[in-house]
Write an enzyme that holds these catalytic residues in place. Structure first.
Site, PDB file in Angstrom:
ATOM      1  N   GLY A  10       0.845  -1.202   0.000  1.00 29.60           N
ATOM      2  CA  GLY A  10       0.000   0.000   0.000  1.00 29.60           C
ATOM      3  C   GLY A  10       0.876   1.247   0.000  1.00 29.60           C
ATOM      4  O   GLY A  10       0.517   2.283   0.536  1.00 29.60           O
ATOM      5  N   GLY A  13      -0.339   4.889  -1.120  1.00 32.99           N
ATOM      6  CA  GLY A  13      -1.479   5.503  -0.413  1.00 32.99           C
ATOM      7  C   GLY A  13      -1.050   6.685   0.443  1.00 32.99           C
ATOM      8  O   GLY A  13       0.119   7.065   0.480  1.00 32.99           O
ATOM      9  N   GLN A  14      -2.040   7.265   1.183  1.00 33.12           N
ATOM     10  CA  GLN A  14      -1.780   8.482   1.964  1.00 33.12           C
ATOM     11  C   GLN A  14      -0.666   8.271   2.980  1.00 33.12           C
ATOM     12  O   GLN A  14       0.240   9.088   3.103  1.00 33.12           O
ATOM     13  CB  GLN A  14      -3.059   8.912   2.708  1.00 33.12           C
ATOM     14  CG  GLN A  14      -2.879  10.230   3.468  1.00 33.12           C
ATOM     15  CD  GLN A  14      -4.019  10.562   4.418  1.00 33.12           C
ATOM     16  OE1 GLN A  14      -4.831   9.709   4.776  1.00 33.12           O
ATOM     17  NE2 GLN A  14      -4.061  11.809   4.870  1.00 33.12           N
ATOM     18  N   ASP A  36       2.296  -1.813  -4.380  1.00 30.69           N
ATOM     19  CA  ASP A  36       0.890  -1.405  -4.357  1.00 30.69           C
ATOM     20  C   ASP A  36       0.193  -2.074  -5.539  1.00 30.69           C
ATOM     21  O   ASP A  36       0.862  -2.518  -6.484  1.00 30.69           O
ATOM     22  CB  ASP A  36       0.787   0.136  -4.468  1.00 30.69           C
ATOM     23  CG  ASP A  36      -0.512   0.666  -3.869  1.00 30.69           C
ATOM     24  OD1 ASP A  36      -0.451   1.462  -2.918  1.00 30.69           O
ATOM     25  OD2 ASP A  36      -1.602   0.250  -4.342  1.00 30.69           O
ATOM     26  N   ARG A  38      -1.859  -0.195  -7.187  1.00 28.00           N
ATOM     27  CA  ARG A  38      -1.846   0.959  -8.092  1.00 28.00           C
ATOM     28  C   ARG A  38      -0.427   1.162  -8.601  1.00 28.00           C
ATOM     29  O   ARG A  38       0.523   0.579  -8.081  1.00 28.00           O
ATOM     30  CB  ARG A  38      -2.265   2.227  -7.330  1.00 28.00           C
ATOM     31  CG  ARG A  38      -3.714   2.244  -6.913  1.00 28.00           C
ATOM     32  CD  ARG A  38      -3.964   3.324  -5.879  1.00 28.00           C
ATOM     33  NE  ARG A  38      -3.402   2.985  -4.581  1.00 28.00           N
ATOM     34  CZ  ARG A  38      -3.618   3.719  -3.482  1.00 28.00           C
ATOM     35  NH1 ARG A  38      -4.319   4.824  -3.560  1.00 28.00           N
ATOM     36  NH2 ARG A  38      -3.110   3.346  -2.328  1.00 28.00           N
ATOM     37  N   ASP A  54      -0.610  -7.572  -5.402  1.00 27.55           N
ATOM     38  CA  ASP A  54      -1.971  -7.649  -4.865  1.00 27.55           C
ATOM     39  C   ASP A  54      -1.908  -8.459  -3.576  1.00 27.55           C
ATOM     40  O   ASP A  54      -1.693  -9.674  -3.610  1.00 27.55           O
ATOM     41  CB  ASP A  54      -2.886  -8.340  -5.894  1.00 27.55           C
ATOM     42  CG  ASP A  54      -4.311  -8.516  -5.349  1.00 27.55           C
ATOM     43  OD1 ASP A  54      -5.156  -9.037  -6.090  1.00 27.55           O
ATOM     44  OD2 ASP A  54      -4.567  -8.118  -4.184  1.00 27.55           O
ATOM     45  N   TYR A 144     -15.573  -0.774   8.541  1.00 25.73           N
ATOM     46  CA  TYR A 144     -14.154  -0.443   8.703  1.00 25.73           C
ATOM     47  C   TYR A 144     -13.724  -0.671  10.160  1.00 25.73           C
ATOM     48  O   TYR A 144     -12.730  -1.347  10.436  1.00 25.73           O
ATOM     49  CB  TYR A 144     -13.945   1.006   8.299  1.00 25.73           C
ATOM     50  CG  TYR A 144     -12.573   1.572   8.509  1.00 25.73           C
ATOM     51  CD1 TYR A 144     -12.368   2.627   9.388  1.00 25.73           C
ATOM     52  CD2 TYR A 144     -11.473   1.087   7.806  1.00 25.73           C
ATOM     53  CE1 TYR A 144     -11.110   3.176   9.568  1.00 25.73           C
ATOM     54  CE2 TYR A 144     -10.216   1.643   7.975  1.00 25.73           C
ATOM     55  CZ  TYR A 144     -10.050   2.672   8.861  1.00 25.73           C
ATOM     56  OH  TYR A 144      -8.797   3.222   9.038  1.00 25.73           O
TER      57      TYR A 144
HETATM   58  C1  VAH Z   1     -11.187   7.246   7.962  1.00 24.48           C
HETATM   59  N1  VAH Z   1      -9.034   8.347   7.821  1.00 24.48           N
HETATM   60  O1  VAH Z   1     -11.693   8.348   7.947  1.00 24.48           O
HETATM   61  C2  VAH Z   1      -9.702   7.139   8.318  1.00 24.48           C
HETATM   62  C3  VAH Z   1      -9.473   7.049   9.823  1.00 24.48           C
HETATM   63  C4  VAH Z   1     -10.183   7.752  12.122  1.00 24.48           C
HETATM   64  C5  VAH Z   1     -10.531   7.734  10.672  1.00 24.48           C
HETATM   65  O2  VAH Z   1      -9.302   5.728  10.220  1.00 24.48           O
HETATM   66  O3  VAH Z   1     -11.809   6.239   7.676  1.00 24.48           O
END
Ligand code: VAH
Length: 315
Positions: A10, A13-14, A36, A38, A54, A144
């Site tokens: 990854g 990514g950010q 990544d 990407r 992947d 998440y």
């Molecule tokens: C999100 N940037 O917004 C992440 C983070 C605490 C939030 O885990 O899903």
């Protein structure tokens, strides 16, 4: 002494871009393999090896780890909170199976260390809203959060059962200018800077008084390195450490930006992400991280605002 060889999954990514650059400055460019799904982020080009990978293809991942003589893995690939609510089954599958693939190979290949980020998103509406402690009622209400909390227990299991040195941090919302975030609820705190500079106004998808735990990326990267370099006997948490810096609301960051761009204006149009934000604590207690490995944040909101605007103007 075996030279460490790190695989960052990854890496475009950010977090991945900045963590890869930080690790390369410590271990040497050739010792950090960026990967990544990407293509390689522009900022990484020419700074070290890059492989397309992947993490969901366990066999190919295993081949790369053996072929590259990897000794540590940083797994940053994930579907974040907002995107996750659009496709719960996919988010659960990717966020958990990617971790299980890494943990199992790390055990089998006896890797020295694994890093995997969790999030303050593991907390839910029944967790304390202010100064949410390391151990408390934790009932996540987003996919998440559910996937990150489940992942924490898998990390703890692989440490307890197989002795794997896997470490983790519950990141707050992260603010950065080098690489954009993707699909997070806290992403407004990054978008607002770009919009302020481009059009001097921002329509915020959260309400004005939505306080959330936040952190500047340089603090998050330093916390990650300090955690991973701490002696193993200082690590008492093998699920994931609470990590905190500051908390602010859209109204507060808007007024801080106005100090630099006086005619900046903000409007509010809360969307489905408001319910996600409302389910999270407004502030986090990270006393255990401060005690165990000396964590201390550096950037407050004025410093973040000044640094973001200065660097975005230059870019
Ligand atoms: C999100 N940037 O917004 C992440 C983070 C605490 C939030 O885990 O899903």
């Amino acid at each position: 002494m075996v030279k460490e060889k790190i695989l960052v999954i990854g890496a475009s990514g950010q977090i991945g871009v900045e963590l890869t650059l930080a690790l390369r400055s410590i271990y040497g460019n050739a010792q950090v393999v960026a990967s990544d799904l990407r293509e390689e982020n522009e900022l990484l080009k020419g700074t070290g090896p890059y492989v397309s990978l992947d993490v969901m293809n366990k066999e190919m991942l295993h081949v790369q780890i053996i072929r590259q003589n990897i000794t540590q893995i940083y797994l940053l690939a994930a579907i974040l909170s907002a995107t996750g609510e659009k496709n719960p089954a996919l988010a659960w599958h990717i966020n958990t199976q990617s971790l299980l693939n890494v943990l199992d190979i790390a055990r089998e290949e006896r890797l020295h260390k694994v890093y995997w980020p969790s999030s303050i998103a593991v907390f839910g509406p029944t967790s304390p809203r202010q100064q949410c402690p390391q151990q408390t009622i934790i009932e996540p209400v987003t996919v998440y959060g559910i996937s990150k909390y489940a992942g924490e227990f898998w990390c703890n299991y692989y440490h307890q059962r197989f002795g794997l040195d896997v470490r983790s941090l519950r990141y707050p919302g992260l603010i950065s200018y080098k690489s954009s975030p993707g699909g997070g609820t806290t992403d407004y705190a990054v978008e607002i800077f770009n919009e302020a500079l481009e059009v001097k106004k921002y329509n915020c998808f959260l309400s004005s008084e939505t306080y959330l735990p936040m952190m500047y990326m340089p603090d998050a990267i330093r916390a990650t390195i300090e955690l991973m370099e701490a002696p193993a006997d200082q690590i008492s948490v093998h699920t994931s450490y609470n990590l905190a810096a500051i908390s602010f609301s859209p109204a507060e960051i808007a007024s801080e930006i106005k100090k630099h761009i006086p005619d900046f204006s903000i409007s509010y149009e809360p969307d489905y992400r408001q319910a996600i934000a409302n389910s999270w604590p407004q502030s986090i207690d990270d006393a255990v991280a401060r005690k165990d490995w000396g964590w201390k944040h550096k950037f407050d909101l004025p410093a973040i605002t000044a640094d973001m605007l200065e660097n975005l103007r230059q870019n």
